[in-house]
Design a protein around this motif. Structure first.
Motif, PDB file in Angstrom:
ATOM      1  N   ALA A 184       0.840  -1.360  -0.014  1.00 23.52           N
ATOM      2  CA  ALA A 184      -0.127   0.187  -0.119  1.00 23.52           C
ATOM      3  C   ALA A 184       0.866   1.237  -0.083  1.00 23.52           C
ATOM      4  CB  ALA A 184      -0.980  -0.182   1.052  1.00 23.52           C
ATOM      5  N   PRO A 185       1.926   1.503   0.912  1.00 22.61           N
ATOM      6  CA  PRO A 185       2.546   2.567   0.934  1.00 22.61           C
ATOM      7  C   PRO A 185       3.853   2.447   0.088  1.00 22.61           C
ATOM      8  CG  PRO A 185       3.117   1.416   2.908  1.00 22.61           C
ATOM      9  CD  PRO A 185       1.947   0.674   1.981  1.00 22.61           C
ATOM     10  N   LYS A 186       3.895   1.854  -0.679  1.00 23.50           N
ATOM     11  CA  LYS A 186       5.070   1.685  -1.948  1.00 23.50           C
ATOM     12  C   LYS A 186       5.516   3.056  -2.442  1.00 23.50           C
ATOM     13  CE  LYS A 186       7.065  -1.825  -4.015  1.00 23.50           C
ATOM     14  NZ  LYS A 186       7.445  -3.135  -3.420  1.00 23.50           N
ATOM     15  N   GLY A 187       6.850   2.977  -2.129  1.00 22.39           N
ATOM     16  CA  GLY A 187       7.483   4.349  -2.554  1.00 22.39           C
ATOM     17  C   GLY A 187       7.449   5.466  -1.771  1.00 22.39           C
ATOM     18  N   ARG A 188       6.706   5.170  -0.513  1.00 26.42           N
ATOM     19  CA  ARG A 188       6.626   6.492   0.331  1.00 26.42           C
ATOM     20  C   ARG A 188       7.424   6.204   1.839  1.00 26.42           C
ATOM     21  NH1 ARG A 188       0.464   7.578   0.459  1.00 26.42           N
ATOM     22  NH2 ARG A 188       0.403   5.229   0.530  1.00 26.42           N
ATOM     23  N   VAL A 189       7.895   7.243   2.272  1.00 26.07           N
ATOM     24  CA  VAL A 189       8.327   6.807   3.783  1.00 26.07           C
ATOM     25  C   VAL A 189       7.327   6.595   4.768  1.00 26.07           C
ATOM     26  CG1 VAL A 189       9.666   7.949   5.693  1.00 26.07           C
ATOM     27  CG2 VAL A 189      10.089   8.302   3.248  1.00 26.07           C
ATOM     28  N   VAL A 190       7.579   5.556   5.384  1.00 23.54           N
ATOM     29  CA  VAL A 190       6.509   5.051   6.509  1.00 23.54           C
ATOM     30  C   VAL A 190       7.159   5.342   7.905  1.00 23.54           C
ATOM     31  CG1 VAL A 190       5.054   3.112   7.078  1.00 23.54           C
ATOM     32  CG2 VAL A 190       5.404   3.432   4.875  1.00 23.54           C
ATOM     33  N   ARG A 191       6.418   5.853   8.718  1.00 23.63           N
ATOM     34  CA  ARG A 191       6.795   5.954  10.097  1.00 23.63           C
ATOM     35  C   ARG A 191       6.100   5.003  10.949  1.00 23.63           C
ATOM     36  NH1 ARG A 191       5.067   9.621  14.640  1.00 23.63           N
ATOM     37  NH2 ARG A 191       6.665   9.530  16.197  1.00 23.63           N
ATOM     38  N   VAL A 192       6.671   4.058  11.738  1.00 20.01           N
ATOM     39  CA  VAL A 192       6.072   2.990  12.613  1.00 20.01           C
ATOM     40  C   VAL A 192       6.300   3.338  13.831  1.00 20.01           C
ATOM     41  CG1 VAL A 192       5.890   0.496  13.162  1.00 20.01           C
ATOM     42  CG2 VAL A 192       6.325   1.337  10.731  1.00 20.01           C
ATOM     43  N   ASN A 193       5.079   3.400  14.790  1.00 20.44           N
ATOM     44  CA  ASN A 193       5.133   3.825  15.957  1.00 20.44           C
ATOM     45  C   ASN A 193       4.591   2.526  16.911  1.00 20.44           C
ATOM     46  OD1 ASN A 193       5.264   5.097  18.620  1.00 20.44           O
ATOM     47  ND2 ASN A 193       3.499   6.440  18.244  1.00 20.44           N
ATOM     48  N   PHE A 194       5.725   1.821  17.580  1.00 24.89           N
ATOM     49  CA  PHE A 194       5.335   0.850  18.310  1.00 24.89           C
ATOM     50  C   PHE A 194       4.662   1.096  19.915  1.00 24.89           C
ATOM     51  CE2 PHE A 194       8.072  -1.095  15.430  1.00 24.89           C
ATOM     52  CZ  PHE A 194       7.697  -1.949  14.802  1.00 24.89           C
ATOM     53  N   TRP A 195       3.657   0.902  20.226  1.00 29.21           N
ATOM     54  CA  TRP A 195       3.131   1.035  21.374  1.00 29.21           C
ATOM     55  C   TRP A 195       2.854  -0.216  22.103  1.00 29.21           C
ATOM     56  CZ3 TRP A 195       2.575   5.653  24.158  1.00 29.21           C
ATOM     57  CH2 TRP A 195       1.875   5.544  25.213  1.00 29.21           C
ATOM     58  N   VAL A 196       3.176  -0.539  23.312  1.00 31.48           N
ATOM     59  CA  VAL A 196       2.985  -1.726  24.039  1.00 31.48           C
ATOM     60  C   VAL A 196       2.577  -1.373  25.245  1.00 31.48           C
ATOM     61  CG1 VAL A 196       4.258  -3.692  25.104  1.00 31.48           C
ATOM     62  CG2 VAL A 196       5.166  -2.543  23.017  1.00 31.48           C
TER      63      VAL A 196
END
Length: 86
Positions: free
Chosen positions: A63-75
């Protein structure tokens, strides 16, 4: 003026660093001049992944191919949740 300079040089020659000071200076020099961590220059894509969003939709790596993705892990662990409920 010459006498003051020679007195200052004499005082500077008498100073000797203590062993902990030498160890600390050695550690600082090692950390400052050590080679950098190994970093790969390869431009590789992340492996394929899929996650389910909170509203039930699926999000894939395509889905986000070619874009920067920020992943925020919340535990949240059960211990923290139990403490908050009191």
């Amino acid at each position: 003026m010459g006498r003051q300079t020679s007195e200052m040089m004499g005082a500077a020659k008498k100073w000797t660093p203590s062993p902990p000071t030498l160890i600390l200076l050695g550690l600082i020099a090692y950390l400052w001049f050590r080679p950098p961590a190994e970093v790969s220059e390869e431009n590789r894509a992340a492996p394929p992944w899929q996650v389910t969003l909170t509203d039930g939709r699926a999000l894939t790596s395509e889905a986000p191919k070619g874009r920067v993705v920020r992943v925020n892990f919340w535990v949240t662990c059960a211990h923290t949740a139990a403490r908050r409920s009191r």
